[in-house]
Design an enzyme around this catalytic site. Structure first.
Site, PDB file in Angstrom:
ATOM      1  N   ASP A  46      46.069  90.422  43.975  1.00  0.00           N
ATOM      2  CA  ASP A  46      45.847  89.297  44.890  1.00  0.00           C
ATOM      3  C   ASP A  46      45.395  89.782  46.264  1.00  0.00           C
ATOM      4  O   ASP A  46      44.389  89.314  46.813  1.00  0.00           O
ATOM      5  CB  ASP A  46      47.140  88.482  45.067  1.00  0.00           C
ATOM      6  CG  ASP A  46      47.559  87.764  43.815  1.00  0.00           C
ATOM      7  OD1 ASP A  46      47.279  86.573  43.695  1.00  0.00           O
ATOM      8  OD2 ASP A  46      48.177  88.415  42.945  1.00  0.00           O
ATOM      9  N   GLU A  76      44.034  82.468  50.532  1.00  0.00           N
ATOM     10  CA  GLU A  76      45.431  82.151  50.216  1.00  0.00           C
ATOM     11  C   GLU A  76      46.444  83.112  50.821  1.00  0.00           C
ATOM     12  O   GLU A  76      47.505  82.694  51.299  1.00  0.00           O
ATOM     13  CB  GLU A  76      45.611  82.116  48.694  1.00  0.00           C
ATOM     14  CG  GLU A  76      47.013  81.735  48.270  1.00  0.00           C
ATOM     15  CD  GLU A  76      47.155  81.602  46.771  1.00  0.00           C
ATOM     16  OE1 GLU A  76      48.201  81.081  46.341  1.00  0.00           O
ATOM     17  OE2 GLU A  76      46.241  82.014  46.039  1.00  0.00           O
ATOM     18  N   ILE A 120      43.305  85.138  43.309  1.00  0.00           N
ATOM     19  CA  ILE A 120      43.636  84.999  41.890  1.00  0.00           C
ATOM     20  C   ILE A 120      44.296  83.650  41.690  1.00  0.00           C
ATOM     21  O   ILE A 120      45.429  83.432  42.121  1.00  0.00           O
ATOM     22  CB  ILE A 120      44.559  86.124  41.375  1.00  0.00           C
ATOM     23  CG1 ILE A 120      43.879  87.482  41.454  1.00  0.00           C
ATOM     24  CG2 ILE A 120      44.964  85.825  39.919  1.00  0.00           C
ATOM     25  CD1 ILE A 120      44.708  88.616  40.889  1.00  0.00           C
ATOM     26  N   ASP A 121      43.592  82.742  41.057  1.00  0.00           N
ATOM     27  CA  ASP A 121      44.166  81.458  40.700  1.00  0.00           C
ATOM     28  C   ASP A 121      44.752  81.603  39.298  1.00  0.00           C
ATOM     29  O   ASP A 121      44.040  81.896  38.348  1.00  0.00           O
ATOM     30  CB  ASP A 121      43.082  80.374  40.702  1.00  0.00           C
ATOM     31  CG  ASP A 121      43.658  79.008  40.367  1.00  0.00           C
ATOM     32  OD1 ASP A 121      44.633  78.610  41.020  1.00  0.00           O
ATOM     33  OD2 ASP A 121      43.117  78.351  39.465  1.00  0.00           O
ATOM     34  N   THR A 123      48.070  83.377  38.977  1.00  0.00           N
ATOM     35  CA  THR A 123      48.698  84.697  39.027  1.00  0.00           C
ATOM     36  C   THR A 123      49.718  84.869  37.911  1.00  0.00           C
ATOM     37  O   THR A 123      49.881  85.969  37.378  1.00  0.00           O
ATOM     38  CB  THR A 123      49.367  84.926  40.394  1.00  0.00           C
ATOM     39  OG1 THR A 123      48.413  84.684  41.427  1.00  0.00           O
ATOM     40  CG2 THR A 123      49.871  86.358  40.521  1.00  0.00           C
ATOM     41  N   SER A 178      44.320  75.780  38.367  1.00  0.00           N
ATOM     42  CA  SER A 178      43.429  74.622  38.401  1.00  0.00           C
ATOM     43  C   SER A 178      41.982  74.996  38.111  1.00  0.00           C
ATOM     44  O   SER A 178      41.254  74.249  37.467  1.00  0.00           O
ATOM     45  CB  SER A 178      43.514  73.956  39.777  1.00  0.00           C
ATOM     46  OG  SER A 178      44.816  73.488  40.041  1.00  0.00           O
ATOM     47  N   LYS A 189      40.647  74.855  34.615  1.00  0.00           N
ATOM     48  CA  LYS A 189      40.359  73.515  34.113  1.00  0.00           C
ATOM     49  C   LYS A 189      39.007  73.019  34.610  1.00  0.00           C
ATOM     50  O   LYS A 189      38.291  72.308  33.906  1.00  0.00           O
ATOM     51  CB  LYS A 189      41.446  72.532  34.551  1.00  0.00           C
ATOM     52  CG  LYS A 189      42.699  72.561  33.697  1.00  0.00           C
ATOM     53  CD  LYS A 189      43.604  73.696  34.071  1.00  0.00           C
ATOM     54  CE  LYS A 189      44.987  73.530  33.470  1.00  0.00           C
ATOM     55  NZ  LYS A 189      45.869  74.653  33.826  1.00  0.00           N
ATOM     56  N   ASP A 247      42.249  75.788  45.702  1.00  0.00           N
ATOM     57  CA  ASP A 247      42.468  75.424  44.301  1.00  0.00           C
ATOM     58  C   ASP A 247      41.414  74.450  43.782  1.00  0.00           C
ATOM     59  O   ASP A 247      41.406  74.130  42.588  1.00  0.00           O
ATOM     60  CB  ASP A 247      43.853  74.793  44.127  1.00  0.00           C
ATOM     61  CG  ASP A 247      44.980  75.809  44.212  1.00  0.00           C
ATOM     62  OD1 ASP A 247      44.745  76.969  43.827  1.00  0.00           O
ATOM     63  OD2 ASP A 247      46.080  75.444  44.668  1.00  0.00           O
TER      64      ASP A 247
END
Length: 446
Positions: A123, A146, A208-209, A211, A354, A357, A383
């Site tokens: 991250d 982030e 990193i979305d 984690t 997210s 998706k 996000d």
């Protein structure tokens, strides 16, 4: 047979074929001229026949031949920024892969943030790497990201972060010391930049979305997401998926596997979008080393064609249940496509984050991603920012539950939060209004 040449907005140029082209009969084709992100001056000319009829899209029929073309996308206003974003996200994916390989052998590489979400060397390393690279190329454009290094200063893991960034960075202007790397992280942190209420240009990064997915097994999904916002509008976005595995359910042991975009299964995927120029995907196999010498090319992405809610495929957040969402008053949900009833919708299982998706909708793998905002949890801009343009440029639609566009400038001071009424609705566009009507009928006041 006559073949219709379809001009893709902002993409077609005059080209010269290197050899005769032969193909078999098909009822409808579209022609895309694409370029590998490598230094090669050759592209792939693709004739594809998309299949939108089944919930699990089969691989397109593809014929290729080498042609000369210019950069991707060819006439985008922010083509220089897009190319830089693609390059740095590719490097970040390599960093993630390398860190993950050593993750199990070193507990010091896994930390806990104040909000108890897991965070790793990857991250912070990704945020530092991308901050350094973009700061070098576009020094006047601030970064919203982030992570924040404030609790790292007394932790020995900083040395691992520094070494990881040094290994991947192209920076030659000054030595990448501990202080330089920490400053690069904090350039995107909560105290990195103050915007005020004036229009602004800035990068938005989720290093990193997902984690938790990164910390799971080798097949769990996670995403590196980067977007450029200009005066409140997302103008470009790039998402890197080092663990993208394609369609394991359709694999055959005796043939080369491709995912639903015709990309090599298991090789990782990168998605990129530019305002007015569409959304595109390509394999990461060449940079991740899974297929040495493989030629990687861009392939155009489109949302699916479902026009009825009961025919759509849905993604929801792992932290939410279908029963907690407004559509549950009219439809129940199932993950079994073979026994779908009239009052049921299909849930497409997908792991973590997210942004994953958003890719599902932008690439036609799902029709809808519906997210409910929680009063006790703020909604972060990183996000959603890159996902917004990827879905929009693929032909979809993103709004809050009242039908309003997401306002990335509503957090005037830091640009870190968004405030969607009710939640966020991401669709292929065709079913968007119908779902909004259901939400409105169930929740008349949002």
């Amino acid at each position: 047979m006559a073949v219709k040449l379809t001009r893709v907005k902002g993409q077609c140029t005059r080209t010269k074929r290197s050899k005769p082209l032969f193909f078999t009969h098909s009822s409808a084709f579209s022609l895309d001229i694409l370029r590998s992100s490598s230094s090669s001056q050759f592209s792939l000319l693709r004739f594809t026949k998309p299949n939108y009829s089944s919930p699990i899209r089969k691989s397109s029929h593809i014929l290729t031949l080498s042609v000369r073309s210019s950069s991707f996308p060819q006439k985008g206003k922010y083509h220089r920024e897009l190319q830089a974003a693609v390059d740095v996200v590719e490097k970040a994916c390599r960093l993630c892969v390398d860190v993950k390989k050593s993750l199990l052998s070193s507990d010091e590489r896994i930390l806990e943030k104040n909000d108890q979400t897991p965070v790793t060397v990857a991250d912070f390393g990704v945020q530092a790497l991308i901050s350094l690279e973009l700061g070098r190329l576009f020094p006047s454009i601030p970064l919203v990201a982030e992570e924040d290094s404030s609790f790292l200063t007394s932790n020995t893991v900083v040395d691992s972060i520094v070494n990881t960034v040094i290994d991947k960075s192209d920076s030659t202007e000054k030595p990448l010391t501990r202080d330089v790397v920490l400053q690069a992280i904090d350039r995107g942190g909560k105290d990195g930049f103050t915007f005020g209420d004036k229009p602004a240009t800035y990068w938005v990064l989720d290093p990193i979305d997902g984690t938790r997915g990164f910390l799971k097994g080798s097949e769990a999904l996670y995403v590196v997401g980067l977007a450029l916002v200009v005066e409140g509008e997302v103008t470009l976005g790039v998402m890197g998926f080092p663990n993208w595995l394609g369609d394991s359910s359709t694999k055959s042991s005796n043939q080369d596997q491709t995912d639903k975009s015709g990309l090599p299964s298991g090789s990782g995927t990168i998605m990129a979008a530019h305002v007015g120029c569409g959304t595109w995907m390509k394999s990461l196999s060449d940079i991740l080393g899974d297929m040495v010498g493989a030629q990687s090319s861009w392939s155009r992405c489109y949302v699916d064609k479902s026009c009825l809610v009961r025919e759509a495929r849905f993604c929801i957040s792992e932290s939410q249940t279908w029963e907690s969402l407004p559509l549950s008053t009219l439809y129940s949900a199932t993950t079994n496509s073979d026994s779908l009833g009239d009052k049921q919708v299909l849930l497409v299982p997908t792991c973590c984050g997210s942004l994953c998706k958003y890719l599902m909708v932008a690439s036609g793998r799902a029709s809808v991603f519906i997210y409910q905002a929680k009063a006790e949890k703020s909604v972060k801009s990183w996000d959603h920012a890159v996902g917004i343009i990827c879905v929009n440029e693929a032909g979809g639609q993103v709004t809050d539950w009242t039908g309003r566009k997401l306002d990335l400038a509503e957090d005037q001071i830091e640009r870190r939060l968004i405030f969607p009424s009710g939640g966020v609705l991401i669709t292929n566009g065709n079913v968007h209004n119908e779902i909004l009507e259901v939400i409105s009928s169930v929740l008349p006041v949002i």
